[in-house]
Motif scaffolding. Structure first.
Motif: not given
Ligand code: PMP
Ligand code: GLU
Length: 398
Positions: A124, A99-100, A235-236, A170, A174, A204-205, A127, A103, A244-245, A322, A202
């Motif tokens: 987070w 995801g990193k 990832s999560k 987000n 996070n 991700m969660y 950003y 972005l 890394r996807l 968290y 984002d």
């Molecule tokens: N967005 C948020 C809010 C995160 O906490 C994270 C941390 N893992 C990511 C994106 C990116 O995660 P990843 O690159 O492992 O997919």
């Protein structure tokens, strides 16, 4: 050595840095309680690993299309439609190394020097730095714990300028664990409706939700979907941080721009990981349910334990994993003859003398707080709580 000027504004990722320090201490045999990076302690589901093994054995070890294998982009579209009621076509999707990277590519593709991106604090850590790396200017819009960290539409209106190119949402968030309600999202939508900017969500969660429902802003404001960029990853939700996807879905022109950035930097995400991701997205979701149920128990145990410590206060997060604890009542007390004035100092003392790795709130734009991830066993969480109690007992009022 002279390095590029644009690096001068960049800080190392505080979460990754602290995690590395804690792991190095653990490698030396220290009994560290690592509550630093948000990394699930569950293992990647077996059926996902098997798909990667099959990919390797069958020689699926070559480049794929930069944007990702067509079947995976189709699976992402199916996922977004089924889980999120958002319709995208495979040419609106790019698969990335986390995801990193989604972005990062988005900011690289969108921003000219001085272009602004609205980011809500606490945020987070990555950003603002990603925006800086693309030459942009992060514009921080504070939110308040009293409001459940819901952004104030009026504050958004005030922060928008002709240079605002994007706004980052987000939820679940996070580091706060806050989840945006329908009303909050409607307020944000109303504030940005007449301003021509991209809405980067984002998500991700998304799956790590303990109460309520997950909504993307596109669900409450379908008219904004044409300017929506959804970023997500495995990832999560599938405990796949090391694989890394990630992926992003959005306007064709932006996705093409992001693909161009990727074409000239990393090319495609690992072919083996992509096969594993395909299996994950097409597979059963019972492993996610089991993880979330366990995390909920850990959250309840840990947050209650924190609130039982005099001087620490912690809001119950509705999502993510968290605990953001308010430690302002501890600042001003002295430890080993030094008055602690920042959560940074407090985190240092905690790690050095009590072997608890907790990330200070400062790099999240939340001074006076510390962030602790609770994706570790209940025994480790109990040990962490005991050490926090010992730490607080060792502080002296001045
Ligand atoms: N967005 C948020 C809010 C995160 O906490 C994270 C941390 N893992 C990511 C994106 C990116 O995660 P990843 O690159 O492992 O997919
Ligand atoms: N996102 C996780 C965290 O905030 C992992 C580390 C990182 O990429 O920042 O801890």
């Amino acid at each position: 050595m002279k390095l590029a000027r644009r690096l001068q504004a960049i800080k190392p990722s505080a979460t990754l840095a602290l995690n590395a320090r804690a792991k190095a201490l653990a490698a030396k045999g220290e009994d560290v309680v690592v509550l630093a990076a948000g990394e699930p302690d569950f293992d990647t589901p077996e059926f996902v690993k098997q798909a990667a093994i099959d990919a390797l054995r069958s020689g699926f070890t070559k480049y794929t299309a930069t944007a990702g294998m067509p079947e995976l982009r189709e699976a992402v579209c199916r996922k977004l439609e089924k889980d999120n009621a958002l319709k995208f076509t495979p040419d609106q999707v790019v698969v990335t190394a986390g995801g990193k990277q989604s972005l990062y590519n988005a900011f690289q593709a969108l921003l000219d020097d001085g272009d602004e991106v609205l980011i809500f604090s606490p945020y987070w850590v990555s950003y603002p730095d990603m925006v800086h790396l693309a030459g942009g200017t992060p514009v921080i819009v504070p939110t308040r714990e009293e409001d459940g960290y819901a952004p104030d539409p009026e504050a958004i209106r005030k922060a928008l300028t002709p240079r605002t190119r994007a706004i980052v949402l987000n939820s679940p968030a996070n580091p706060t664990g806050a989840v945006y309600s329908r009303a909050t999202l409607e307020g944000i939508a109303a504030a940005v409706r007449d301003h021509d900017c991209i809405l980067i969500t984002d998500d991700m969660y998304e799956k790590l939700l303990y109460t309520g429902e997950f909504l993307n802003i596109g669900n409450v404001a379908p008219d904004l979907v044409p300017r929506l960029l959804v970023s997500n990853g495995l990832s999560k939700s599938y405990a796949m941080t090391g694989w890394r996807l990630g992926y992003a879905a959005g306007p064709k022109a932006l996705i093409s721009g992001m693909q161009l950035v990727q074409d000239q930097s990393t090319s495609n995400a690992s072919s083996i990981t992509q096969k594993a991701a395909l299996a994950a997205l097409n597979g059963p979701s019972d492993t996610i349910t089991a993880m979330v149920n366990e995390y909920r128990e850990r959250r309840d145990l840990f947050v209650a334990g924190l609130n039982a410590i005099d001087g620490i206060r912690c809001r119950l997060p509705e999502g993510a994993f968290y605990a953001m604890a308010d430690v302002r009542a501890l600042l001003g007390r002295s430890y080993k003859g030094t008055v602690l004035t920042t959560s940074l100092q407090l985190s240092e003392a905690l790690l050095n003398d009590f072997l608890v790795a907790a990330v200070p709130g400062d790099p999240f734009g939340a001074p006076g707080y510390i962030r602790m991830s609770f994706v570790t066993s209940r025994e480790v969480l109990q040990k962490g709580l005991k050490r926090l109690r010992d730490f607080v007992a060792a502080l002296q009022s001045v």
